[in-house]
Design an enzyme around this catalytic site. Structure first.
Site, PDB file in Angstrom:
ATOM      1  CB  SER A 165      -1.186  -0.039   1.148  1.00  0.00           C
ATOM      2  OG  SER A 165      -1.643   0.995   1.219  1.00  0.00           O
ATOM      3  CG  HIS A 192      -4.254  -1.583  -0.697  1.00  0.00           C
ATOM      4  ND1 HIS A 192      -3.869  -1.177   0.904  1.00  0.00           N
ATOM      5  CD2 HIS A 192      -4.459  -2.792  -0.666  1.00  0.00           C
ATOM      6  CE1 HIS A 192      -4.107  -2.343   1.582  1.00  0.00           C
ATOM      7  NE2 HIS A 192      -4.419  -3.406   0.523  1.00  0.00           N
ATOM      8  CG  ASP A 286      -4.990  -5.871   3.018  1.00  0.00           C
ATOM      9  OD1 ASP A 286      -5.694  -6.990   3.085  1.00  0.00           O
ATOM     10  OD2 ASP A 286      -4.646  -5.495   1.598  1.00  0.00           O
TER      11      ASP A 286
END
Length: 343
Positions: A165, A192, A286
């Site tokens: 990310s 992401h 995540d």
């Protein structure tokens, strides 16, 4: 101490909305604003803000023109990006040049209210990461024409998944550029990003990787010597026959779609002990739930070390859950991947 924020935005209406958005934040102070590249460079140079929000498209150039001037300053930039093709391209280029992160402009100007919490969270995270060493832009990091490698249409028996990310795009470019052309596995990247951005990101990676990388497509098989980037707006799922299913029905997972956890829960039972997962820099957690599933099927989980991360949230979460097999620095990741693929 307040976070000193500088706003670069060509729209007077959007600048006004952004300033009102920050008025009630006791820890953020807008110290300056600009609507053009020239004024932005002068203002940032003189005021030395802690964080800059940067519009992608400006009347006399692009946000990239501003970012390049401050690539070695340590000031974190958050791109405010439109979802147009041009906006996505400039945003991905900016991330590759070291921009901290981005927030998409959804139905501006009033739609900005809907991303208020995301923007505030990223401004505060950027402040904490100010001055942190990131991948420096260089000629070697920029797109170049690479030798064409013939894709072997053989279904992969091994897979390497990268879950990433904030701060990861330039790091991922560095990693894939250092992989071998003889890559006897399938590479799956879950970064992401929203719809439109992942295609541009995949094309960017394809210019530096010795084997083809593309945005994931419905029904596509996982081949050796090939990589895919999870498509924005969908959870990337893997079927038992090692083909791709783009899940657009399942809700965003902690605000994310694609989410790494959703991919890992289907990758793990298919590849079992022949799966390596790399959890890289990023906010949140995540990858942690997915790592637990990967471990239960015998797969390996490596995490990026704190010194290499722009934000240690995702790797740190996996470490705290004691689900990692190894902690690796950014410079060690390519070799770690190739050792797994070769063994």
């Amino acid at each position: 101490m307040k976070i000193k924020l500088f706003i670069v935005e060509d729209s007077l209406v959007i600048r006004s909305i952004l300033k009102r958005m920050f008025q009630d934040e006791s820890d953020i102070e807008v110290i300056g604003e600009a609507s053009k590249v020239k004024d932005a460079i002068e203002g940032i140079s003189s005021l030395n803000p802690d964080v800059v929000t940067l519009d992608v498209i400006l009347p006399d150039g692009s946000g990239l023109d501003v970012l390049k001037k401050f690539s070695n300053s340590g000031i974190p930039f958050i791109m405010l990006s439109s979802s147009t093709t041009e906006g996505a391209q400039v945003t991905v280029d900016a991330l590759n040049y070291g921009a901290f992160d981005y927030v998409p402009k959804i139905n501006p100007p009033l739609g900005l209210i809907n991303v208020r919490e995301e923007l505030l969270k990223k401004i505060k995270a950027a402040y904490l990461a100010k001055g942190k060493i990131r991948v420096k832009p260089c000629l070697e990091c920029l797109p170049f024409k690479k030798p064409v490698v013939k894709v072997e249409k053989r279904i992969a028996n091994k897979a390497v998944a990268i879950i990433a990310s904030t701060g990861a795009p330039p790091q991922i470019r560095k990693i894939v550029s250092e992989l071998d052309s003889n890559f006897d596995a399938s590479l799956i990247i879950v970064q992401h990003m929203p719809i439109g951005f992942t295609k541009v990101f995949a094309e960017s990676l394809n210019t530096v990787c010795p084997f083809p990388i593309s945005e994931a497509e419905e029904g596509q098989s996982l081949f050796v010597n090939a990589g895919i980037v999870a498509k924005g707006g969908f959870h990337l799922r893997i079927k038992s026959d090692k083909s791709i299913y783009l899940d657009g029905k399942t809700e965003a997972y902690f605000g994310l779609r694609p989410a790494g956890d959703m991919t890992l829960e289907t990758l793990a039972p298919v590849f079992r002990e022949k799966l390596l997962v790399i959890i890289m820099t990023g906010m949140g957690s995540d990858g942690t739930n997915g790592a637990k599933i990967v471990k239960s099927f015998g797969g390996k989980v490596y995490v990026e070390d704190e010194a290499s991360c722009v934000v240690f949230g995702m790797p740190g979460s996996v470490i705290r859950a004691n689900l990692h097999d190894k902690v690796v620095s950014l410079s060690e990741i390519p070799n770690a991947i190739m050792e797994f693929v070769g063994n």
